[in-house]
Design a protein around this motif. Structure first.
Motif, PDB file in Angstrom:
ATOM      1  N   THR A 173       1.998   4.888 -25.908  1.00 29.18           N
ATOM      2  CA  THR A 173       2.188   4.630 -24.533  1.00 29.18           C
ATOM      3  C   THR A 173       1.885   6.066 -23.887  1.00 29.18           C
ATOM      4  OG1 THR A 173       3.657   2.886 -24.899  1.00 29.18           O
ATOM      5  CG2 THR A 173       3.642   3.800 -22.680  1.00 29.18           C
ATOM      6  N   GLN A 174       2.446   7.241 -24.344  1.00 27.98           N
ATOM      7  CA  GLN A 174       2.200   8.425 -23.668  1.00 27.98           C
ATOM      8  C   GLN A 174       0.850   8.754 -23.446  1.00 27.98           C
ATOM      9  OE1 GLN A 174       4.434  11.288 -25.784  1.00 27.98           O
ATOM     10  NE2 GLN A 174       6.170  10.128 -25.636  1.00 27.98           N
ATOM     11  N   MET A 175      -0.038   8.225 -24.448  1.00 29.25           N
ATOM     12  CA  MET A 175      -1.625   8.654 -24.400  1.00 29.25           C
ATOM     13  C   MET A 175      -2.325   7.553 -23.409  1.00 29.25           C
ATOM     14  SD  MET A 175      -4.052   9.597 -27.684  1.00 29.25           S
ATOM     15  CE  MET A 175      -4.072   8.105 -28.393  1.00 29.25           C
ATOM     16  N   LEU A 176      -2.032   6.232 -24.033  1.00 23.56           N
ATOM     17  CA  LEU A 176      -2.766   5.286 -23.533  1.00 23.56           C
ATOM     18  C   LEU A 176      -2.165   4.594 -22.225  1.00 23.56           C
ATOM     19  CD1 LEU A 176      -3.407   3.397 -26.708  1.00 23.56           C
ATOM     20  CD2 LEU A 176      -5.040   5.090 -25.458  1.00 23.56           C
ATOM     21  N   GLY A 177      -1.176   4.646 -21.813  1.00 23.59           N
ATOM     22  CA  GLY A 177      -0.333   4.053 -20.614  1.00 23.59           C
ATOM     23  C   GLY A 177       0.277   2.865 -20.915  1.00 23.59           C
ATOM     24  N   ASP A 178       1.018   2.447 -20.163  1.00 22.90           N
ATOM     25  CA  ASP A 178       1.817   1.311 -20.223  1.00 22.90           C
ATOM     26  C   ASP A 178       0.872  -0.090 -20.162  1.00 22.90           C
ATOM     27  OD1 ASP A 178       4.329   2.335 -20.211  1.00 22.90           O
ATOM     28  OD2 ASP A 178       4.498   2.435 -17.947  1.00 22.90           O
ATOM     29  N   ALA A 179      -0.369   0.008 -19.760  1.00 21.17           N
ATOM     30  CA  ALA A 179      -1.130  -1.120 -19.512  1.00 21.17           C
ATOM     31  C   ALA A 179      -1.762  -1.647 -20.674  1.00 21.17           C
ATOM     32  CB  ALA A 179      -2.552  -0.867 -18.737  1.00 21.17           C
ATOM     33  N   PHE A 180      -1.473  -0.508 -21.801  1.00 19.05           N
ATOM     34  CA  PHE A 180      -2.101  -0.966 -23.135  1.00 19.05           C
ATOM     35  C   PHE A 180      -1.207  -2.200 -23.744  1.00 19.05           C
ATOM     36  CE2 PHE A 180      -2.822  -0.522 -27.819  1.00 19.05           C
ATOM     37  CZ  PHE A 180      -4.240  -0.811 -27.775  1.00 19.05           C
ATOM     38  N   PHE A 181      -0.153  -2.012 -23.529  1.00 18.24           N
ATOM     39  CA  PHE A 181       0.829  -3.073 -24.088  1.00 18.24           C
ATOM     40  C   PHE A 181       1.423  -3.888 -23.137  1.00 18.24           C
ATOM     41  CE2 PHE A 181       1.368   0.843 -26.803  1.00 18.24           C
ATOM     42  CZ  PHE A 181       1.152   0.250 -28.180  1.00 18.24           C
ATOM     43  N   LEU A 208      -4.331  -4.129 -25.921  1.00 17.02           N
ATOM     44  CA  LEU A 208      -4.485  -4.313 -27.528  1.00 17.02           C
ATOM     45  C   LEU A 208      -4.928  -5.955 -27.333  1.00 17.02           C
ATOM     46  CD1 LEU A 208      -3.279  -4.106 -30.180  1.00 17.02           C
ATOM     47  CD2 LEU A 208      -0.998  -4.930 -29.311  1.00 17.02           C
ATOM     48  N   LEU A 209      -4.602  -6.754 -26.311  1.00 18.77           N
ATOM     49  CA  LEU A 209      -4.948  -8.281 -26.288  1.00 18.77           C
ATOM     50  C   LEU A 209      -6.232  -8.309 -26.070  1.00 18.77           C
ATOM     51  CD1 LEU A 209      -2.275  -9.959 -23.875  1.00 18.77           C
ATOM     52  CD2 LEU A 209      -2.401 -10.079 -26.439  1.00 18.77           C
ATOM     53  N   GLY A 210      -7.066  -7.445 -25.494  1.00 22.12           N
ATOM     54  CA  GLY A 210      -8.414  -7.499 -25.249  1.00 22.12           C
ATOM     55  C   GLY A 210      -9.085  -7.144 -26.443  1.00 22.12           C
ATOM     56  N   GLN A 211      -8.320  -5.870 -27.410  1.00 24.96           N
ATOM     57  CA  GLN A 211      -9.095  -5.651 -28.534  1.00 24.96           C
ATOM     58  C   GLN A 211      -9.111  -6.724 -29.739  1.00 24.96           C
ATOM     59  OE1 GLN A 211      -7.135  -1.961 -29.497  1.00 24.96           O
ATOM     60  NE2 GLN A 211      -8.402  -0.894 -27.970  1.00 24.96           N
ATOM     61  N   LEU A 212      -7.792  -7.281 -29.728  1.00 22.22           N
ATOM     62  CA  LEU A 212      -7.579  -8.733 -30.593  1.00 22.22           C
ATOM     63  C   LEU A 212      -8.686  -9.835 -30.183  1.00 22.22           C
ATOM     64  CD1 LEU A 212      -3.800  -8.597 -31.148  1.00 22.22           C
ATOM     65  CD2 LEU A 212      -5.595  -7.962 -32.947  1.00 22.22           C
ATOM     66  N   ALA A 213      -8.865  -9.985 -28.953  1.00 18.34           N
ATOM     67  CA  ALA A 213      -9.954 -10.970 -28.355  1.00 18.34           C
ATOM     68  C   ALA A 213     -11.160 -10.508 -28.810  1.00 18.34           C
ATOM     69  CB  ALA A 213      -9.657 -11.246 -26.834  1.00 18.34           C
ATOM     70  N   ASP A 214     -11.396  -9.250 -29.073  1.00 16.24           N
ATOM     71  CA  ASP A 214     -12.795  -8.938 -29.433  1.00 16.24           C
ATOM     72  C   ASP A 214     -13.088  -9.269 -30.719  1.00 16.24           C
ATOM     73  OD1 ASP A 214     -13.639  -7.898 -26.792  1.00 16.24           O
ATOM     74  OD2 ASP A 214     -13.375  -5.976 -27.241  1.00 16.24           O
ATOM     75  N   ASN A 228     -17.307  -3.608 -34.076  1.00 18.63           N
ATOM     76  CA  ASN A 228     -16.821  -2.669 -32.732  1.00 18.63           C
ATOM     77  C   ASN A 228     -15.855  -3.540 -31.938  1.00 18.63           C
ATOM     78  OD1 ASN A 228     -18.433  -0.349 -32.929  1.00 18.63           O
ATOM     79  ND2 ASN A 228     -19.857  -0.955 -31.053  1.00 18.63           N
ATOM     80  N   TYR A 229     -15.124  -3.003 -31.314  1.00 17.43           N
ATOM     81  CA  TYR A 229     -14.221  -3.720 -30.223  1.00 17.43           C
ATOM     82  C   TYR A 229     -13.935  -2.476 -29.002  1.00 17.43           C
ATOM     83  CZ  TYR A 229     -10.829  -0.876 -32.723  1.00 17.43           C
ATOM     84  OH  TYR A 229     -10.179   0.315 -33.160  1.00 17.43           O
ATOM     85  N   ARG A 230     -13.636  -3.130 -27.940  1.00 16.32           N
ATOM     86  CA  ARG A 230     -13.605  -2.348 -26.868  1.00 16.32           C
ATOM     87  C   ARG A 230     -12.444  -1.203 -26.855  1.00 16.32           C
ATOM     88  NH1 ARG A 230     -12.794  -6.385 -22.416  1.00 16.32           N
ATOM     89  NH2 ARG A 230     -12.184  -7.476 -24.073  1.00 16.32           N
ATOM     90  N   PRO A 231     -12.689   0.197 -27.031  1.00 12.66           N
ATOM     91  CA  PRO A 231     -11.600   1.138 -26.825  1.00 12.66           C
ATOM     92  C   PRO A 231     -10.812   1.170 -25.355  1.00 12.66           C
ATOM     93  CG  PRO A 231     -13.678   2.474 -26.448  1.00 12.66           C
ATOM     94  CD  PRO A 231     -13.880   0.842 -26.532  1.00 12.66           C
ATOM     95  N   ALA A 232      -9.506   1.424 -25.619  1.00  8.04           N
ATOM     96  CA  ALA A 232      -8.937   1.790 -24.489  1.00  8.04           C
ATOM     97  C   ALA A 232      -9.476   3.168 -23.849  1.00  8.04           C
ATOM     98  CB  ALA A 232      -7.466   2.117 -24.725  1.00  8.04           C
ATOM     99  N   PRO A 233      -9.579   3.053 -22.577  1.00  9.55           N
ATOM    100  CA  PRO A 233      -9.027   2.297 -21.477  1.00  9.55           C
ATOM    101  C   PRO A 233      -9.781   1.084 -20.854  1.00  9.55           C
ATOM    102  CG  PRO A 233     -10.008   4.180 -20.475  1.00  9.55           C
ATOM    103  CD  PRO A 233     -10.259   4.337 -21.798  1.00  9.55           C
ATOM    104  N   GLN A 234     -11.064   0.921 -21.828  1.00  8.15           N
ATOM    105  CA  GLN A 234     -11.742  -0.455 -21.429  1.00  8.15           C
ATOM    106  C   GLN A 234     -10.960  -1.809 -21.514  1.00  8.15           C
ATOM    107  OE1 GLN A 234     -15.673  -0.452 -23.273  1.00  8.15           O
ATOM    108  NE2 GLN A 234     -15.489   1.636 -23.553  1.00  8.15           N
ATOM    109  N   THR A 235      -9.811  -1.695 -22.407  1.00 12.11           N
ATOM    110  CA  THR A 235      -9.310  -2.872 -22.390  1.00 12.11           C
ATOM    111  C   THR A 235      -7.828  -2.702 -23.003  1.00 12.11           C
ATOM    112  OG1 THR A 235      -9.139  -5.238 -23.041  1.00 12.11           O
ATOM    113  CG2 THR A 235     -10.224  -3.608 -24.733  1.00 12.11           C
TER     114      THR A 235
END
Length: 360
Positions: free
Chosen positions: A256-264, A161-167, A152-159
């Motif tokens: 980005t359209q789906m997840l928002g700018d924060a994901f990147f 891309l950096l957070g998913q790689l950290a997981d 598992n890893y945390r899905p957006a919007p919980q974190t």
């Protein structure tokens, strides 16, 4: 939520896909393998709605496949192991910090430390799915003669891309520290992933094999597992923000359209690793890769772009691009979602042959 420990088959809902009753029942069942709405308060209203729609559409699409999911009898499942202290299902726990382990009975009975290992990262557009989405694939991969760790890893919007790689890196470090507890090889270790999970798997290989990449993705500790190879299924590999000459929107733009700018966010230092050609120029030690896609995979071009980069930079790989007749359908990640298809059985055998040829 469905019983996550005892499920063997997903129950059937009377088929009437246009009715809200059917859709709501399916979405409720899908909480077995995905987050639906419990974390949407973490996104703004516009992106929360888009993520919710993507998840519900994914659940309705995956449900008919889920009716056919079942575990091979010759595989043992050890589920919901916390790889970080907060992993779990409780109010203050994180479902994204759990993993499963699937072991062939033969490996357990024989003992020893010779069975090769696969570590699987599920897909889902970085916002849909948990490890249970890939349980059917992973148990059938285990039946091919592998121990399989499913992350598992945390899905957006919980974190982001950096957070998913950290997981993922935290999970890899847990596997490093606990691998000796299982009847598995400490050296013949492979990674696999599908769709977004294939992207995360490729970036994990870059991080594991390049101190600069680890630093760019803000990873403080890598596992050092020394991966022997990887099997990447229908992946998205180009997350570059650069605009292409094509009129089509890039994968980065669509996400980005789906997840928002924060994901990147906070990825300026990581830009060299976000498209296949640049990644190959910056990471010298990517291990051999098995790639699979199909002619009706909507992101087939992403696999072919990675294949071109591997070829240009003289890397070791094999490509399996299934040509689909007009009277049939395979589609995106067919070998993960529909393991019973003859083509999927070929993929599983190809992955076994690829990996066992490399294994020491």
């Amino acid at each position: 939520m469905m019983n996550r420990y005892e499920r063997n088959r997903i129950p059937a809902v009377p088929f009437d896909p246009e009715t809200p009753e059917y859709q709501n029942a399916v979405i409720d069942l899908a909480t077995y393998w995905t987050q639906i709405d419990g974390d949407l308060h973490l996104a703004d209203a516009e992106h929360a709605e888009r993520i919710h729609r993507s998840r519900t559409d994914g659940a309705i699409f995956d449900y008919p496949r889920a009716l056919h999911w079942q575990d091979p009898e010759e595989v043992q499942a050890h589920t919901d192991i916390a790889y970080l202290p907060d992993g779990g299902y409780g109010e203050n726990q994180v479902r994204g910090h759990l993993l499963d382990v699937y072991l062939p009975n033969d490996a357990v009975v024989r003992g020893g430390k010779t069975t090769p290992v696969y570590i699987d990262i599920h897909g889902g557009g970085f916002c849909y799915g948990y490890k249970e989405l890939n349980r059917n694939f992973n148990t059938h991969l285990a039946a091919q003669g592998f121990g399989v760790f499913s992350l598992n890893y945390r899905p957006a919007p919980q974190t982001n891309l950096l957070g998913q790689l950290a997981d993922i890196e935290a999970a890899l470090c847990w596997i490093r520290d606990h691998l000796s507890e299982f009847p598995l090889s400490p050296t013949d270790i492979f990674i696999t992933g599908d769709s977004a999970g294939a992207c995360l798997a490729l970036l994990a290989l870059a991080i594991e094999n390049s101190e600069n990449a680890a630093r760019a993705f803000q990873i403080g500790e890598v596992s050092g597992l020394n991966f022997a190879g990887g099997a990447l299924v229908s992946g998205v590999y180009n997350l570059s923000p650069q605009v292409s000459d094509s009129d089509e929107s890039s994968a980065r733009e669509l996400l980005t359209q789906m997840l928002g700018d924060a994901f990147f966010t906070d990825l300026d230092d990581a830009l060299p690793y976000l498209n296949p050609d640049s990644l190959m120029r910056h990471v010298a030690d990517i291990p051999p890769l098995y790639l699979v896609t199909s002619s009706d995979d909507f992101i087939q071009a992403q696999t072919l772009q990675l294949e071109t980069a591997l070829a240009v930079h003289d890397r070791d790989f094999e490509l399996h691009d299934f040509t689909v007749p007009k009277t049939q359908t395979l589609g995106h990640v067919f070998s993960v979602g529909m393991t019973w298809l003859p083509e999927s059985q070929r993929v599983l055998q190809q992955i076994r042959d690829f990996s066992y040829n490399i294994a020491s």
